[in-house]
Design a protein around this motif. Sequence first.
Motif, PDB file in Angstrom:
ATOM      1  N   PRO A  33      11.945   7.662   3.093  1.00  9.60           N
ATOM      2  CA  PRO A  33      12.800   8.886   2.848  1.00  9.60           C
ATOM      3  C   PRO A  33      12.611   9.637   3.747  1.00  9.60           C
ATOM      4  CG  PRO A  33      11.878   8.742   0.672  1.00  9.60           C
ATOM      5  CD  PRO A  33      11.513   7.409   1.473  1.00  9.60           C
ATOM      6  N   GLN A  34      13.254  10.512   4.700  1.00 15.56           N
ATOM      7  CA  GLN A  34      12.447  11.522   5.938  1.00 15.56           C
ATOM      8  C   GLN A  34      11.537  12.737   5.477  1.00 15.56           C
ATOM      9  OE1 GLN A  34      15.656  13.794   6.892  1.00 15.56           O
ATOM     10  NE2 GLN A  34      16.482  12.561   8.541  1.00 15.56           N
ATOM     11  N   ASN A  35      10.952  12.656   4.225  1.00 20.05           N
ATOM     12  CA  ASN A  35       9.820  13.737   4.374  1.00 20.05           C
ATOM     13  C   ASN A  35       8.457  13.065   3.325  1.00 20.05           C
ATOM     14  OD1 ASN A  35      10.775  13.417   2.082  1.00 20.05           O
ATOM     15  ND2 ASN A  35      10.847  15.455   0.735  1.00 20.05           N
ATOM     16  N   TYR A  36       8.734  11.549   2.695  1.00 25.11           N
ATOM     17  CA  TYR A  36       8.082  10.393   2.568  1.00 25.11           C
ATOM     18  C   TYR A  36       6.270  11.092   3.327  1.00 25.11           C
ATOM     19  CZ  TYR A  36       5.752   6.231   1.162  1.00 25.11           C
ATOM     20  OH  TYR A  36       4.687   5.057   0.737  1.00 25.11           O
ATOM     21  N   LYS A  37       5.944  11.049   2.400  1.00 31.15           N
ATOM     22  CA  LYS A  37       3.820  10.983   2.864  1.00 31.15           C
ATOM     23  C   LYS A  37       3.540   9.494   2.196  1.00 31.15           C
ATOM     24  CE  LYS A  37      -0.147  13.410   1.839  1.00 31.15           C
ATOM     25  NZ  LYS A  37      -1.060  13.831   0.454  1.00 31.15           N
ATOM     26  N   ALA A  38       3.381   9.408   3.328  1.00 31.55           N
ATOM     27  CA  ALA A  38       2.472   7.506   3.066  1.00 31.55           C
ATOM     28  C   ALA A  38       1.171   7.787   2.493  1.00 31.55           C
ATOM     29  CB  ALA A  38       2.142   7.080   3.994  1.00 31.55           C
ATOM     30  N   ILE A  39       0.754   6.491   1.580  1.00 37.41           N
ATOM     31  CA  ILE A  39      -0.637   6.790   0.405  1.00 37.41           C
ATOM     32  C   ILE A  39      -0.823   5.435   1.144  1.00 37.41           C
ATOM     33  CG2 ILE A  39      -1.716   6.877  -1.163  1.00 37.41           C
ATOM     34  CD1 ILE A  39      -0.071   9.606  -0.724  1.00 37.41           C
ATOM     35  N   ALA A  40      -2.379   5.216   1.287  1.00 39.38           N
ATOM     36  CA  ALA A  40      -2.948   3.726   1.968  1.00 39.38           C
ATOM     37  C   ALA A  40      -3.389   3.352   1.157  1.00 39.38           C
ATOM     38  CB  ALA A  40      -3.718   4.427   2.733  1.00 39.38           C
ATOM     39  N   MET A  41      -3.584   2.122   1.227  1.00 42.68           N
ATOM     40  CA  MET A  41      -3.551   0.406   0.256  1.00 42.68           C
ATOM     41  C   MET A  41      -5.445   1.444  -0.353  1.00 42.68           C
ATOM     42  SD  MET A  41      -1.783  -0.570  -1.113  1.00 42.68           S
ATOM     43  CE  MET A  41      -0.409  -1.677  -1.204  1.00 42.68           C
ATOM     44  N   ALA A  47       4.684   9.201  -8.651  1.00 40.70           N
ATOM     45  CA  ALA A  47       5.956   8.543  -7.489  1.00 40.70           C
ATOM     46  C   ALA A  47       4.925   8.916  -6.521  1.00 40.70           C
ATOM     47  CB  ALA A  47       7.180   8.437  -7.831  1.00 40.70           C
ATOM     48  N   ASP A  48       4.892  10.310  -6.635  1.00 41.65           N
ATOM     49  CA  ASP A  48       4.914  10.707  -5.380  1.00 41.65           C
ATOM     50  C   ASP A  48       3.303  10.810  -4.935  1.00 41.65           C
ATOM     51  OD1 ASP A  48       7.511  11.930  -5.088  1.00 41.65           O
ATOM     52  OD2 ASP A  48       6.697  14.191  -5.825  1.00 41.65           O
ATOM     53  N   LYS A  49       2.330  10.574  -5.785  1.00 42.52           N
ATOM     54  CA  LYS A  49       0.869  10.431  -5.471  1.00 42.52           C
ATOM     55  C   LYS A  49       0.441   9.267  -4.911  1.00 42.52           C
ATOM     56  CE  LYS A  49      -0.254  14.239  -8.720  1.00 42.52           C
ATOM     57  NZ  LYS A  49      -1.266  14.570  -9.875  1.00 42.52           N
ATOM     58  N   CYS A  50       1.290   8.551  -5.881  1.00 39.72           N
ATOM     59  CA  CYS A  50       1.422   6.865  -5.326  1.00 39.72           C
ATOM     60  C   CYS A  50       2.021   6.100  -4.403  1.00 39.72           C
ATOM     61  CB  CYS A  50       1.520   5.732  -6.771  1.00 39.72           C
ATOM     62  SG  CYS A  50       0.680   6.464  -7.578  1.00 39.72           S
ATOM     63  N   GLY A  51       2.913   7.270  -3.731  1.00 38.47           N
ATOM     64  CA  GLY A  51       3.705   6.454  -2.607  1.00 38.47           C
ATOM     65  C   GLY A  51       5.250   5.113  -3.011  1.00 38.47           C
ATOM     66  N   TYR A  70      -2.086  -1.860  -5.484  1.00 34.41           N
ATOM     67  CA  TYR A  70      -1.197  -2.970  -4.703  1.00 34.41           C
ATOM     68  C   TYR A  70      -0.137  -2.038  -4.743  1.00 34.41           C
ATOM     69  CZ  TYR A  70       2.940  -6.084  -5.123  1.00 34.41           C
ATOM     70  OH  TYR A  70       3.511  -6.504  -4.756  1.00 34.41           O
ATOM     71  N   ARG A  71       0.546  -1.280  -4.039  1.00 36.25           N
ATOM     72  CA  ARG A  71       2.002  -0.827  -4.675  1.00 36.25           C
ATOM     73  C   ARG A  71       3.261  -2.004  -4.276  1.00 36.25           C
ATOM     74  NH1 ARG A  71       1.168   3.423  -1.108  1.00 36.25           N
ATOM     75  NH2 ARG A  71       2.091   2.239   0.689  1.00 36.25           N
ATOM     76  N   GLY A  72       3.503  -2.567  -4.569  1.00 38.14           N
ATOM     77  CA  GLY A  72       5.060  -2.837  -4.205  1.00 38.14           C
ATOM     78  C   GLY A  72       6.365  -3.731  -4.636  1.00 38.14           C
ATOM     79  N   ASN A  73       6.427  -4.773  -4.637  1.00 37.35           N
ATOM     80  CA  ASN A  73       7.691  -5.415  -5.738  1.00 37.35           C
ATOM     81  C   ASN A  73       7.113  -6.434  -6.396  1.00 37.35           C
ATOM     82  OD1 ASN A  73       9.563  -4.422  -4.136  1.00 37.35           O
ATOM     83  ND2 ASN A  73       9.455  -6.325  -1.714  1.00 37.35           N
ATOM     84  N   TYR A  74       8.013  -7.013  -7.187  1.00 40.26           N
ATOM     85  CA  TYR A  74       7.421  -7.875  -8.753  1.00 40.26           C
ATOM     86  C   TYR A  74       7.667  -8.810  -7.905  1.00 40.26           C
ATOM     87  CZ  TYR A  74       6.723  -4.229 -11.719  1.00 40.26           C
ATOM     88  OH  TYR A  74       6.673  -3.222 -12.216  1.00 40.26           O
ATOM     89  N   ASN A  75       9.422  -9.406  -7.273  1.00 38.36           N
ATOM     90  CA  ASN A  75       9.592 -11.154  -6.733  1.00 38.36           C
ATOM     91  C   ASN A  75      10.521 -10.450  -5.671  1.00 38.36           C
ATOM     92  OD1 ASN A  75      10.551 -13.542  -7.418  1.00 38.36           O
ATOM     93  ND2 ASN A  75       9.125 -13.370  -8.501  1.00 38.36           N
ATOM     94  N   LYS A  76      10.022 -11.726  -5.187  1.00 35.61           N
ATOM     95  CA  LYS A  76      11.049 -12.132  -4.252  1.00 35.61           C
ATOM     96  C   LYS A  76      12.515 -12.497  -4.707  1.00 35.61           C
ATOM     97  CE  LYS A  76      11.124 -14.705  -0.180  1.00 35.61           C
ATOM     98  NZ  LYS A  76      10.338 -15.639   0.701  1.00 35.61           N
ATOM     99  N   THR A  77      13.199 -12.502  -5.870  1.00 35.68           N
ATOM    100  CA  THR A  77      14.635 -12.915  -6.018  1.00 35.68           C
ATOM    101  C   THR A  77      14.660 -11.491  -7.283  1.00 35.68           C
ATOM    102  OG1 THR A  77      13.395 -14.293  -8.120  1.00 35.68           O
ATOM    103  CG2 THR A  77      14.320 -14.764  -6.115  1.00 35.68           C
TER     104      THR A  77
END
Length: 199
Positions: free
Chosen positions: A36-44, A126-130, A148-155
């Motif tokens: 998103p345009q207004n996205y505020k990145a949250i670092a690991m 969600a905003d607090k976690c990025g 960790y913030r990311g996906n569950y799986n490649k598939t």
Amino acid sequence: MKKKLLLTLWFSLLLLSVGYLFWKNEFKYSLPTPVPQNYKAIAMGSKIELGACCPFDQKPIFIHFFNPDCPCSRFNVPHVSELIKKYGDQINFKIVVLNKNKSFSIAEIQEKFDAKIPVYFEKSIADKCGVFSTPQAVLLDPSHNLYYRGNYNKTRYCTDAKSNYAQMAIDSLLRKNYHPSFNAFALKAYGCSLPNCTK
């Protein structure tokens, strides 16, 4: 000649229809979710202040960001349920439902996952976690630092054991590995954009 032209047109229309259905139901969800345009990145490693919903009890916290209208979220439910069953005594699991268009009860969500775990409807988490897409996994260490913030799986169906990223993150944290390394696919958001179930 006219019959041949009609047959060609019909076949072309059929191919276009199949292509459109594949795009709508499969391919577009394999592309990264636009940031998103207004996205505020949250670092690991950032401290995540979640307030009263997540009191300290020295256990890691796993937050599943879920949209019942998102196809990727729906396919992901059995996998998340398995994680809850497998690690529920070592990790505090929570579900955050992100859907602006419909209201769901806590009991409905718990029934989907076959788990009596806390359910929240607050986008601010969600905003607090990025997090800007669903489904997404967030794992916080016992001090509430973003591990960790990311996906569950490649598939889409979470069937590739070699790319069970969220489970790998849990295992890594439980082994007290505080300097994890995850590949780009694990950390790039895929799925449905917030706030609506769109790409």
